[in-house]
Design an enzyme around this catalytic site. Structure first.
Site, PDB file in Angstrom:
ATOM      1  N   GLY A 228     -37.114 -42.200  22.616  1.00 36.04           N
ATOM      2  CA  GLY A 228     -38.054 -41.110  23.168  1.00 36.04           C
ATOM      3  C   GLY A 228     -37.861 -40.858  24.440  1.00 36.04           C
ATOM      4  O   GLY A 228     -38.491 -40.290  25.064  1.00 36.04           O
ATOM      5  N   GLU A 271     -33.703 -47.218  20.683  1.00 30.27           N
ATOM      6  CA  GLU A 271     -32.954 -46.382  20.010  1.00 30.27           C
ATOM      7  C   GLU A 271     -32.977 -44.999  20.761  1.00 30.27           C
ATOM      8  O   GLU A 271     -33.492 -43.790  20.206  1.00 30.27           O
ATOM      9  CB  GLU A 271     -33.545 -46.161  18.813  1.00 30.27           C
ATOM     10  CG  GLU A 271     -33.607 -47.226  17.906  1.00 30.27           C
ATOM     11  CD  GLU A 271     -34.435 -46.920  16.676  1.00 30.27           C
ATOM     12  OE1 GLU A 271     -35.170 -46.010  16.606  1.00 30.27           O
ATOM     13  OE2 GLU A 271     -34.806 -48.122  15.862  1.00 30.27           O
ATOM     14  N   PRO A 272     -32.319 -44.658  21.996  1.00 31.04           N
ATOM     15  CA  PRO A 272     -32.213 -43.561  22.748  1.00 31.04           C
ATOM     16  C   PRO A 272     -31.260 -42.609  22.001  1.00 31.04           C
ATOM     17  O   PRO A 272     -30.308 -42.844  21.500  1.00 31.04           O
ATOM     18  CB  PRO A 272     -31.996 -43.703  24.029  1.00 31.04           C
ATOM     19  CG  PRO A 272     -31.009 -45.018  23.995  1.00 31.04           C
ATOM     20  CD  PRO A 272     -31.625 -45.963  22.655  1.00 31.04           C
ATOM     21  N   GLY A 273     -31.586 -41.307  21.790  1.00 34.02           N
ATOM     22  CA  GLY A 273     -30.877 -40.409  21.408  1.00 34.02           C
ATOM     23  C   GLY A 273     -30.623 -39.252  22.353  1.00 34.02           C
ATOM     24  O   GLY A 273     -29.407 -39.127  22.963  1.00 34.02           O
ATOM     25  N   ARG A 310     -33.941 -25.366  19.412  1.00 38.45           N
ATOM     26  CA  ARG A 310     -35.206 -25.883  20.231  1.00 38.45           C
ATOM     27  C   ARG A 310     -36.110 -24.948  20.794  1.00 38.45           C
ATOM     28  O   ARG A 310     -37.282 -24.967  20.548  1.00 38.45           O
ATOM     29  CB  ARG A 310     -34.675 -26.721  21.195  1.00 38.45           C
ATOM     30  CG  ARG A 310     -33.791 -28.094  20.755  1.00 38.45           C
ATOM     31  CD  ARG A 310     -33.442 -29.256  21.662  1.00 38.45           C
ATOM     32  NE  ARG A 310     -34.814 -29.900  21.870  1.00 38.45           N
ATOM     33  CZ  ARG A 310     -35.698 -29.896  23.103  1.00 38.45           C
ATOM     34  NH1 ARG A 310     -35.394 -28.955  24.106  1.00 38.45           N
ATOM     35  NH2 ARG A 310     -36.736 -30.412  23.191  1.00 38.45           N
ATOM     36  N   TYR A 314     -39.554 -25.566  18.887  1.00 40.02           N
ATOM     37  CA  TYR A 314     -40.690 -26.177  19.787  1.00 40.02           C
ATOM     38  C   TYR A 314     -41.090 -25.373  20.958  1.00 40.02           C
ATOM     39  O   TYR A 314     -41.863 -26.241  21.819  1.00 40.02           O
ATOM     40  CB  TYR A 314     -40.009 -27.478  20.133  1.00 40.02           C
ATOM     41  CG  TYR A 314     -39.143 -28.196  19.005  1.00 40.02           C
ATOM     42  CD1 TYR A 314     -40.043 -28.668  17.957  1.00 40.02           C
ATOM     43  CD2 TYR A 314     -37.932 -28.305  19.358  1.00 40.02           C
ATOM     44  CE1 TYR A 314     -39.118 -29.652  17.063  1.00 40.02           C
ATOM     45  CE2 TYR A 314     -37.261 -29.143  18.270  1.00 40.02           C
ATOM     46  CZ  TYR A 314     -37.795 -29.677  17.106  1.00 40.02           C
ATOM     47  OH  TYR A 314     -37.128 -30.399  16.540  1.00 40.02           O
ATOM     48  N   CYS A 344     -31.448 -11.963  13.130  1.00 38.13           N
ATOM     49  CA  CYS A 344     -32.216 -11.033  12.678  1.00 38.13           C
ATOM     50  C   CYS A 344     -33.582 -11.535  12.580  1.00 38.13           C
ATOM     51  O   CYS A 344     -34.168 -11.302  11.463  1.00 38.13           O
ATOM     52  CB  CYS A 344     -31.790 -10.440  11.390  1.00 38.13           C
ATOM     53  SG  CYS A 344     -31.682 -11.396   9.967  1.00 38.13           S
ATOM     54  N   GLU A 345     -34.254 -12.148  13.671  1.00 36.82           N
ATOM     55  CA  GLU A 345     -35.507 -12.654  13.890  1.00 36.82           C
ATOM     56  C   GLU A 345     -35.971 -12.482  15.240  1.00 36.82           C
ATOM     57  O   GLU A 345     -35.438 -12.476  16.028  1.00 36.82           O
ATOM     58  CB  GLU A 345     -35.701 -14.282  13.282  1.00 36.82           C
ATOM     59  CG  GLU A 345     -35.287 -14.441  11.699  1.00 36.82           C
ATOM     60  CD  GLU A 345     -36.000 -15.477  11.318  1.00 36.82           C
ATOM     61  OE1 GLU A 345     -36.984 -16.073  11.767  1.00 36.82           O
ATOM     62  OE2 GLU A 345     -35.229 -16.275  10.438  1.00 36.82           O
ATOM     63  N   TYR A 373     -29.587 -32.478  20.124  1.00 37.77           N
ATOM     64  CA  TYR A 373     -30.291 -31.744  19.129  1.00 37.77           C
ATOM     65  C   TYR A 373     -30.002 -30.269  19.317  1.00 37.77           C
ATOM     66  O   TYR A 373     -30.774 -29.177  19.213  1.00 37.77           O
ATOM     67  CB  TYR A 373     -31.823 -31.756  19.104  1.00 37.77           C
ATOM     68  CG  TYR A 373     -32.319 -33.338  18.845  1.00 37.77           C
ATOM     69  CD1 TYR A 373     -32.284 -33.920  17.776  1.00 37.77           C
ATOM     70  CD2 TYR A 373     -32.750 -34.016  20.079  1.00 37.77           C
ATOM     71  CE1 TYR A 373     -32.607 -35.349  17.669  1.00 37.77           C
ATOM     72  CE2 TYR A 373     -33.218 -35.472  20.050  1.00 37.77           C
ATOM     73  CZ  TYR A 373     -33.051 -35.966  18.893  1.00 37.77           C
ATOM     74  OH  TYR A 373     -33.377 -37.209  18.802  1.00 37.77           O
TER      75      TYR A 373
END
Ligand code: LLP
Length: 414
Positions: A228, A271-273, A310, A314, A344-345, A373
């Site tokens: 996190g 657990e850093p990502g 992303r 989000y 196409c959105e 990500y």
């Protein structure tokens, strides 16, 4: 004063965005070995406690070359699926260096880890029962939900009252019964409260609360507090980094106090990502269109949400730099634009109502902090080809570390 990340870090090391795109195609994920290694080292040096292990959460980025570098830097890894276990093995991680954090998995998936001797965490009473039946007498870890979460968006808050993850703290007695029934040994307790905090107080609150639960269990080998750790996505506006030194000292103080009362200096993990991989990458793309539709000015690019989801998913902010003829464009004043992709959105927006320097067709855009990500959540939506990934080595040389998809790749499963 706008801060330009690529310039302050000498990100390109003499390579220019236009050279890189003409060699490897657009769009393109570009990584910096130097920044990736530095972030690994910042995390491994963060907590002054003698048995502190950094477990890289590879969902953020599982490129094989980057995994090998993380391994060289002494990181272990957490995996969320057999696929992640598989690539970790290929990158040279041993079973003892992998932690499988399962969530709602089948017997086959659980066995995949058990048969390899990989430590497994379960996060429901039902899955603890399943583990007990599949591996009676085995070692297990349990993921608790400390009742408080954190994160940059409600979709990434992974503890608290509105999430599918973990076992509530008040179910500790039921956990004990199942452990006893299947003669399981609880070797570890883990949690992950959510993704992206810039102020460590919630995380440390989570640490205190999981340690309180841990006190109820004897002979634990480790407690894992999850990831996190945030990064400043708004560097252009001067956003500051997470203050690791005072955070790490406060963290170690809590750990030392707890081990004194627990009676043993057990292993602690995080657990850093995102922290490891986000800032090591700039996603480059090309501007093909300038157009106005009614009152809006659109900059049409090849940076569709199939490359970096992303912002669409989000409403996340990523700083964007503009390059022209190999050089960073630094005009301070400009115009307010929507930077959009080729999907196409209508929601295919990389930056909404962003004040940018004047952008021309043919310019190159660099989307900052795209290493977590980014590729790992990219897709072939609209049958677009996923970009290549290249690594700028510390000496400035460039390696292709994943080739671009080909049209044939789109048919390979038929
Ligand atoms: N451990 C567990 C059990 C996790 O579920 C996660 C992330 C991590 C560690 C690593 O969290 P990090 O240090 O990267 O914050 N796609 C979202 C983030 C999803 C995070 C999911 N779990 C985004 O792009 O912001």
């Amino acid at each position: 004063m706008t801060v330009y990340f690529s310039e302050t870090t000498d990100f390109y090391k003499g390579n220019t965005p236009d050279m890189l795109l003409s060699k490897y195609g657009s769009p393109l994920f570009i990584y910096s070995e130097e920044i990736f290694r530095n972030r690994c080292r910042e995390m491994t040096g963060m907590v002054p406690y003698e048995k502190f292990q950094v477990t890289y959460s590879i969902k953020a980025n599982s490129n094989l070359t980057l995994l090998k570098i993380a391994h060289e830097e002494g990181l272990h890894a957490d995996a969320m699926s057999p696929g992640e276990i598989y690539v970790l093995e290929k990158a040279g991680f041993s079973p003892e260096e992998i932690f499988y954090i399962s969530n709602n998995v089948s017997d086959e998936e659980m066995l995949f880890a058990i048969e390899r001797g990989i430590a497994v965490s379960v996060d429901s009473l039902s899955q603890l029962e399943k583990f007990g039946k599949l591996n009676p007498g085995g070692d297990v870890s349990v993921r608790f939900n400390p009742g408080l979460g954190a994160g940059h968006h409600k979709k990434v808050v992974t503890a608290g009252k509105e999430t599918k993850f973990g076992i509530n703290l008040d179910k500790a007695d039921q956990v004990k019964e199942i452990l006893k029934k299947h003669k399981l040994k609880l070797v570890g307790i883990n949690q992950h409260i959510g993704s992206l905090f810039m102020d460590g107080e919630n995380y440390l609150q989570g640490v205190r609360s999981v340690l309180e639960t841990a006190s109820q269990f004897k002979d634990l080998e480790f407690v894992d507090f999850g990831g996190g750790f945030g990064i400043p996505y708004r560097k252009q506006e001067g956003q500051q980094r997470l203050e690791l030194e005072s955070f790490g000292n406060e963290f170690a103080k809590i750990l030392n106090e707890w081990t004194d009362s627990y009676g043993s200096k057990i292993l602690f993990r995080s657990e850093p990502g995102r922290y490891i991989s986000a800032e090591s990458c700039i996603l480059l793309g090309t501007v093909h269109v300038r157009k106005s539709n009614y009152d809006r000015l659109y900059i049409g690019t090849d940076l569709g949400f199939n490359t970096l989801i992303r912002p669409a998913m989000y409403d996340s902010h990523h700083d964007i730099e503009v390059y022209r003829q190999g050089k960073l464009v630094k005009e301070e004043a400009g115009e307010t634009v929507d930077i959009v992709g080729n999907i196409c959105e209508t929601g295919d927006i990389m930056a909404h109502e962003r004040l940018m320097p004047i952008i021309n067709e043919g310019d190159i855009l660099g989307v900052m902090d795209a290493g977590a990500y980014g590729y790992s959540m990219s897709s072939n939506y609209n049958n677009r080809l996923r970009p290549a990934e290249v690594l700028i080595r510390t000496d400035g040389s460039v390696n292709l570390i994943r080739r671009r998809d080909t049209l044939e790749d789109l048919l390979k499963n038929f």
